[in-house]
Design a protein around this motif. Structure first.
Motif, PDB file in Angstrom:
ATOM      1  N   TYR B 390      53.333  54.892  77.199  1.00 56.36           N
ATOM      2  CA  TYR B 390      53.095  54.201  78.078  1.00 56.36           C
ATOM      3  C   TYR B 390      53.415  52.693  77.829  1.00 56.36           C
ATOM      4  O   TYR B 390      53.350  51.822  77.540  1.00 56.36           O
ATOM      5  CB  TYR B 390      51.584  54.629  78.762  1.00 56.36           C
ATOM      6  N   ASP B 391      53.520  52.022  79.694  1.00 56.58           N
ATOM      7  CA  ASP B 391      53.807  50.715  79.437  1.00 56.58           C
ATOM      8  C   ASP B 391      52.201  50.270  80.055  1.00 56.58           C
ATOM      9  O   ASP B 391      51.493  50.531  80.294  1.00 56.58           O
ATOM     10  CB  ASP B 391      55.133  49.749  79.938  1.00 56.58           C
ATOM     11  N   VAL B 392      51.805  48.615  79.124  1.00 60.75           N
ATOM     12  CA  VAL B 392      51.053  48.348  79.646  1.00 60.75           C
ATOM     13  C   VAL B 392      50.393  47.507  81.152  1.00 60.75           C
ATOM     14  O   VAL B 392      51.854  46.808  80.853  1.00 60.75           O
ATOM     15  CB  VAL B 392      50.498  46.414  77.949  1.00 60.75           C
ATOM     16  N   THR B 393      49.730  47.548  81.081  1.00 64.43           N
ATOM     17  CA  THR B 393      49.408  46.604  82.560  1.00 64.43           C
ATOM     18  C   THR B 393      49.312  45.410  81.874  1.00 64.43           C
ATOM     19  O   THR B 393      50.237  44.354  83.092  1.00 64.43           O
ATOM     20  CB  THR B 393      47.739  47.329  83.040  1.00 64.43           C
ATOM     21  N   GLY B 394      48.885  44.795  81.682  1.00 69.49           N
ATOM     22  CA  GLY B 394      48.664  43.102  81.130  1.00 69.49           C
ATOM     23  C   GLY B 394      48.899  42.616  79.609  1.00 69.49           C
ATOM     24  O   GLY B 394      48.297  44.290  79.123  1.00 69.49           O
ATOM     25  N   GLY B 395      48.817  41.603  79.045  1.00 69.15           N
ATOM     26  CA  GLY B 395      48.509  41.181  78.336  1.00 69.15           C
ATOM     27  C   GLY B 395      49.731  41.736  77.254  1.00 69.15           C
ATOM     28  O   GLY B 395      51.139  42.572  77.808  1.00 69.15           O
ATOM     29  N   ARG B 396      49.924  42.155  75.902  1.00 66.33           N
ATOM     30  CA  ARG B 396      50.848  42.966  74.846  1.00 66.33           C
ATOM     31  C   ARG B 396      50.669  43.088  73.748  1.00 66.33           C
ATOM     32  O   ARG B 396      49.639  43.003  73.267  1.00 66.33           O
ATOM     33  CB  ARG B 396      52.277  41.511  74.832  1.00 66.33           C
ATOM     34  N   VAL B 397      51.732  44.393  73.689  1.00 68.70           N
ATOM     35  CA  VAL B 397      51.252  45.413  72.353  1.00 68.70           C
ATOM     36  C   VAL B 397      52.219  44.825  71.402  1.00 68.70           C
ATOM     37  O   VAL B 397      53.308  44.810  71.826  1.00 68.70           O
ATOM     38  CB  VAL B 397      51.105  46.563  72.213  1.00 68.70           C
ATOM     39  N   THR B 398      52.426  44.190  70.032  1.00 67.03           N
ATOM     40  CA  THR B 398      53.256  44.490  69.426  1.00 67.03           C
ATOM     41  C   THR B 398      53.169  45.041  68.349  1.00 67.03           C
ATOM     42  O   THR B 398      52.440  45.023  67.737  1.00 67.03           O
ATOM     43  CB  THR B 398      53.656  42.659  68.588  1.00 67.03           C
ATOM     44  N   VAL B 399      54.996  45.190  67.677  1.00 68.70           N
ATOM     45  CA  VAL B 399      54.555  46.108  66.288  1.00 68.70           C
ATOM     46  C   VAL B 399      55.480  45.008  65.418  1.00 68.70           C
ATOM     47  O   VAL B 399      56.392  44.918  66.058  1.00 68.70           O
ATOM     48  CB  VAL B 399      55.450  47.123  66.359  1.00 68.70           C
TER      49      VAL B 399
END
Lengths: 650, 583
Positions: B390-399
């Protein structure tokens, strides 16, 4: 998903029933047509009406050709001879024809509309019967058949019947009427030439049979293949998360393309043979025409005697000319109907698959002991009409008397052997007893046979050897529905249905009030999160409770069982996805609910089973230890090892 | 819509064009043959001219053979073209579905996607075949007949021109009434499919609660509504044929009347006007027109039914996946570090409160992270953002320091292996299931992965070992065995990040510990994120996150959390009642 063969895994011997081209040639089931007709028997009156209307419509058609043939000779030519043209005769004839046409049109409209009802009604009947029958099938059927393939029978296979019944059947009948009428007219003209036509028709039918036979094999494969594709899509969409996590899209596409290719091949072949039929028939019709002309001409020239219903005489040129015209009228309807043959063959293939499902053997149920509400009068158990807290087994005897046994939840296994397949025993010699009000726990490493035991108690599967007694009644004597009604089950894999939360909670007791449902949800500690859903208890759950977490679904499933309020409860890994704090709350609630009732618990989490009255440790389908938590801990046996596994490692 | 569907014809264009060509050639034969037949009678039989009969007969046979040839060719190419179009449509739709995000799938529902891919495509296939075979031929015949009749007598033929608008208006009326019903019927089909699917998947629940009757009621209600809608629609379609007949018979009677008057007026002199011969011709052609119209009306019915299907197919094909690769995707994942920066996430329904609420987490590459939290605390949602399910609604996820949205989806997911809570094995052998992880894996690699996941032992006990067939949904292996096969499958990917979402819940404690030890010792560089209910499963982790109600309630090591987090302490104590014995 489900929990069939816990224990040493059984291996399905049925290979995937797909496979390109490897499937043996499947043909229609014998008697398919007759059986289809039997489903239409509700509509006898309508069918009689339809037949009458088709005859009427055919008569109007015949009248029309007669009118046109005689229009010039009988009506126009005489007018031409008159000095002052009088059109009244013609006008009268046209008016008469208008009436006949109108009757014909109305008849057509009427039978078309009636046929719609007949067709749709028959389809509904078949659909409903099929679903009804499916509900009676044993769990084993569902474990071994592709879901999507079964679904395909309700849509794709039923659909093939739709057109056949409403369109092809009337047309076939109309053609039959036409052909018969023409045949009689032929007999009237000449026996010899008719005999020639009969022989030729026989030849035509041979060819038709050959082609239609080819086509039918492929249509059968097409429907099977369609079911296979349906099954594959269903399975893949259901496992879409796994597909994505493994980036398996391409692989999934490859496999799909293979199945899709197979379907396309069968479909092409089937339709191709079907499509060829019409040109073949027409050409044979032309051939018949030429042959008749040559043979008839030769016969006429030779001055051969002609026998006809009209009389005996020399074969005249006029007779031959008329006969040739008739021969066209004979072949034409057959050719037109041949377009319908595709539909008919496809429908027979669909029907074969539907009847296959309908002929699957139902779950055997020879039980006659039933579960009734009871009350105690004068120290004796009596059947009660209303819902009471007391349940009893109603046991009719051969001598006509009926005894009542109070349901207490006493379940005993005597030397039970069981295997999902004949030659592989999963449970060996299991003897166990659960006394009323006891909480019995099954523990053991994965695959030891814990779930299998519960599958036997509610008779999802039947034991091979030994005996299971429920309140001292052999469970084989108890009607399955009543047996299962007495057992509440919370299964490892939670399945919720499309509908509101409340509807789902009410599944086990359809007349439960909202309050009862909410109370059960509180008990299962589900009330809190349900209230947080957009519409609370009226939130519609879709796609197997999508949007809820696994743990939340388990809580709902526990609440669902609590609403049903069964005398005996089986909890199979019911709390595996629930955190331990919540579990403790749920357990307290469940313990209060199940006080005085028998509970079977299966869990890997030992905190779940610790407070059970009896713990059975299973290993490879055998009970190796039994006793309370304290006793088993003291024994320092298998249970101790399982329980202290973490220590052992360090 | 038509353009979209026509786009799927592709390699079957040739057959799609050839079919009408063959059909027209066949139709020419069909026009020629009756003329030859008439000649055969008029000049052969009537004149007792046997040689002429033979000659004409031979010509006729030749034409018949040609008609057969063209007919057969037409039938063949029609079958190829329509089956091919159906294949391509299914192909396109299936590939489209593979691109779908879960919100796309939820929008359509699984049952509906299945119906669209099979039932709806079959409708299109039938309509297309019919169209190819009839749609050119019948109008061609119609026009041919009209032209000829006009040449015979233009005035009288005006009758046809009068009839056609009446017919057209009638048909339009039928369409406008029927189309909405068909749209509804197919939605009901989806519901039917859904009920059957749920019933099949949940058959144990149905049987355990003895709800067979209830399920039947649900089914028959839908079945009834299909019955009613279909009956309603088809009853209206039934006006089709009588309407045709009305127009044609009406025209014929009018022609008879007007024709008779014209013949009388001209004194049956072809030079002055209509003669009886021309009149018979007109009648014959009007019969031909009737035939063509009947064929057309059948096509017409097919098209109406398939129009609803066509709409449903294009709807699916037009759906934009809500998860897409960005313009210039990063192809490689550098390392296994993960960070959540002020992440807010909800499943889309705006009214709901966010599932993850401003979450900040940093995980270094190679760390082992445990996640603990109550039921519904969004543990699974948290980890599903990492492989970008799923995609975030706000902010970000990094790998690996890069926003997951900037990666090429498959490179990201290849490096982030996830064992889902709701495990799915597919029908096929154990080996086939394992190969999902790495299709080129050698037997040794497979065995090694299974050893790590503690699955090798029981697989070897299976009668066919790695070639044991697993039933649909993995019903013939136990829950714990299924979980371990799933772990092995994920390990075969040799990922940089391994996520275990409550993946050992059905595995006993001892085996669970063995798996964890194997992971620690054998793949030390892989970042391991483990969701668990048991404290024992996570207490050795470098970092433990305590999730509560969509927020990180606490984080730290086991010892730290015991001191700082009330929730963690409670969970720990609830699992360790009675003191020393740890679960």
């Amino acid at each position: 998903m489900s929990l069939r063969t816990k224990g040493v895994p059984s291996v399905s011997k049925t290979p995937p029933k797909t496979a390109e081209g490897k499937t043996p040639v499947r043909r229609f089931r014998p008697g398919t047509v007759k059986r289809l007709f039997s489903y239409m028997s509700d509509y006898k009156i309508q069918i009689v009406l339809v037949v009458a209307c088709i005859l009427l419509s055919a008569a109007a058609n015949a009248a029309s050709s007669l009118f046109i043939q005689r229009l010039i000779d009988d009506y126009i030519a005489p007018i031409l001879l008159e000095k002052s043209p009088v059109f009244t005769g013609l006008l009268r004839a046209i008016f008469l024809m208008a009436c006949i046409y109108l009757a014909g049109i109305l008849a057509t409209l009427f039978y078309n509309r009636v046929m719609v009802v007949v067709a749709q009604g028959t389809l509904k009947k078949i659909r409903d019967k099929m679903f009804h029958h499916m509900q009676t099938l044993p769990v084993r059927y569902f474990d071994t058949h592709s879901f999507g393939d079964t679904m395909s029978r309700y849509t794709n296979d039923i659909d093939t019947l739709r057109q056949m019944i409403s369109q092809s059947m009337p047309q076939l009948f109309a053609a039959l009427v036409n052909v018969t009428a023409v045949f009689l007219a032929m007999l009237y003209l000449s026996f010899e030439l008719t005999a020639f036509v009969v022989v030729f028709t026989f030849l035509i039918l041979m060819v038709v049979r050959k082609i239609a036979g080819k086509s039918s094999v492929f249509f059968m494969r097409q429907q099977d293949s369609l079911g296979d594709v349906n099954g594959y899509i269903e399975e893949m969409i259901n496992g879409q998360k796994v597909v994505k996590v493994f980036c398996h899209e391409e692989k999934a596409e490859e496999a799909f393309d293979r199945k899709n290719g197979e379907l396309c091949y069968c479909s092409t072949q089937a339709n191709q043979y079907g499509n060829v039929l019409m040109p073949v028939l027409f050409s044979m019709g032309y051939m018949l025409y030429v042959l008749l002309a040559v043979v008839g001409g030769a016969l006429a020239l030779a001055g051969v005697q002609n026998f006809g219903m009209a009389g005996i005489g020399v074969l005249t040129i006029g007779t031959i000319a008329s006969f040739l015209t008739l021969s066209r009228a004979f072949v034409n309807p057959i050719g037109q109907v041949s377009q319908q043959i595709n539909l008919v063959i496809m429908a027979l293939a669909g029907a074969s698959r539907i009847f296959d499902l309908m002929d699957e053997e139902s779950e055997a149920d020879n039980g006659y002991v039933t579960l009734v509400n009871a009350k105690i009068e004068n120290g004796e158990i009596r059947e009660a009409g209303e819902r009471t807290d007391l349940w009893a087994w109603k046991h009719p005897h051969r001598d006509g008397t009926t005894t009542y046994t109070r349901l207490t939840g006493d379940i005993r296994f005597f030397d039970v052997d069981f295997g999902y397949e004949d030659n592989k025993t999963v449970l060996h010699n299991v003897t166990l007893y659960a006394e009323p009000g006891q909480k019995v726990a099954f523990v053991g490493s994965t695959g030891a046979g814990k779930t299998t035991i519960t599958n036997l108690i509610n008779r999802f599967y039947d034991i091979a050897d030994g005996k299971i007694r429920y309140d001292n009644i052999n469970i084989n004597k108890i009607k399955k529905a009543d047996l299962r009604r007495s057992l509440g089950m919370v299964l490892q894999d939670v399945h919720l249905f499309t509908g509101t939360v409340l509807e789902n909670l009410r599944y086990g007791k359809l007349d439960a009030t909202d309050e009862e449902c909410i109370a059960a949800a509180r008990l299962a500690n589900a009330d809190g999160f349900i209230r947080m859903l957009p519409d609370g208890y009226n939130t519609v759950l879709e796609g197997d409770g999508g949007g809820l977490s696994q743990g939340q679904k388990q809580l709902i499933s526990i609440a669902r069982a609590a609403v049903a309020d069964p005398p005996v409860m089986i909890l199979d890994e019911a709390t595996s996805s629930i955190d331990t704090r919540t579990e403790a709350i749920v357990q307290k609630g469940m313990d209060a609910l199940m006080k005085g009732r028998t509970v079977f618990v299966i869990a890997h989490r030992l905190s779940t089973v610790r407070n059970a009255d009896v713990i059975m440790v299973l290993e490879h389908g055998r009970i190796v230890e039994r006793g309370s938590h304290e006793k088993l801990m003291q024994d320092k046996g298998r249970y101790y090892q399982l329980y202290t596994g973490a220590f052992e490692l360090e | 819509m038509i353009k979209k569907l026509a786009g799927s014809i592709r390699q079957y264009k040739k057959d799609s064009i050839l079919t009408p060509v063959y059909v027209v050639l066949e139709a020419i034969m069909d026009v020629v043959i009756p003329i030859l037949m008439a000649n055969l009678i008029d000049y052969g039989i009537d004149e007792k001219n046997m040689p002429y009969v033979m000659r004409m007969g031979a010509g006729l046979l030749l034409c018949a053979v040609l008609a057969l040839l063209f007919g057969a060719l037409a039938g063949r190419s029609a079958a190829i073209a329509s089956s091919g179009l159906a294949k391509n449509l299914r192909h396109d739709m299936y590939y489209k579905v593979q691109e779908f995000s879960f919100s796309n799938i939820d929008k359509f529902s699984a049952a509906s996607i299945v119906t669209r891919l099979t039932t709806d495509v079959t409708n299109i296939q039938n309509a297309y075949q019919m169209l190819l075979r009839v749609a050119i031929r019948s109008p061609a015949m119609l026009i041919f007949c009209l032209v000829v009749s006009f040449r015979i007598d233009a005035g009288l033929s005006m009758v046809f021109l009068l009839a056609i608008p009446v017919l057209g208006a009638g048909l339009l009326l039928v369409i406008s009434h029927v189309h909405p019903i068909f749209q509804r019927v197919f939605r009901t089909y989806d519901r039917l499919n859904n009920v059957v699917q749920e019933n099949l998947r949940a058959i144990r629940v149905v049987k355990a609660f003895t709800r067979e009757r209830y399920e039947e009621k649900k089914f028959t209600d839908i079945s009834q509504s299909i019955y009613e809608d279909f009956s309603k629609a088809e009853k209206r379609l039934a006006f089709n044929m009588p309407l045709m007949q009305l127009c044609v018979y009406g025209s014929m009677l009018l022609i008879s009347w007007l024709g008779a008057r014209a013949i009388v007026a001209s004194g049956n002199n072809p030079a002055l006007g209509l003669s009886t011969g021309g009149f018979m011709g007109l009648i014959t052609y009007s019969m031909q027109i009737l035939m063509s119209l009947m064929m057309l009306s059948m096509v017409f019915v097919m098209i109406i039914i398939s129009r609803a299907s066509a709409e449903r197919i294009t709807e699916l094909l037009d759906e934009e996946s809500s998860l897409k690769n960005c313009a210039d995707p990063v192809p490689e994942v550098k390392d296994g570090s993960v960070s959540f920066e002020d992440v807010v996430f909800s499943y889309g329904r705006k009214t709901e409160k966010p599932v993850l609420d401003h979450v900040d987490v940093r995980i270094a590459s190679g760390q082992t992270v445990g996640i603990i939290g109550g039921t519904g605390s969004s543990k699974s949602s948290f980890v599903q953002l990492i492989p970008r399910l799923y995609d975030v609604t706000g902010g970000r996820v990094t790998v690996g320091g890069v926003d997951v949205r900037n990666y090429d989806l498959s490179s990201l997911r290849n490096q982030v292996a996830m064992v889902l809570q709701k495990n799915v094995l597919f029908s096929g052998t154990v080996r086939e299931n394992l190969l999902w992880g790495d299709e080129n894996a050698t037997d040794e690699e497979m065995v090694r992965a299974c050893k790590l996941a503690q699955a090798d032992g029981f697989i070897r006990e299976f009668p066919d070992r790695y070639d044991t067939y697993i039933d649909q949904g993995g019903t013939n292996v136990s829950g714990g065995q299924k979980q371990r096969i799933c772990i092995a499958r994920a390990l075969l990917k040799k990922p940089k990040i391994l996520i275990l979402d409550d993946s050992t819940s059905a595995v006993d404690t001892k085996t669970d510990a063995l798996i964890r030890r194997a992971l620690r010792d054998e793949i030390p560089d892989t970042t391991k994120i483990i969701i668990a209910q048991r404290i024992s499963s996570v207490q050795d982790a470098d970092l433990i996150l305590v999730l509560d109600d969509g927020k990180i309630a606490a984080s730290g090591t086991h010892e730290e959390l015991l001191k700082t987090s009330r929730i963690y302490r409670e969970v720990y104590e609830s699992q360790n009642e009675g003191g020393a014995v740890r679960e």
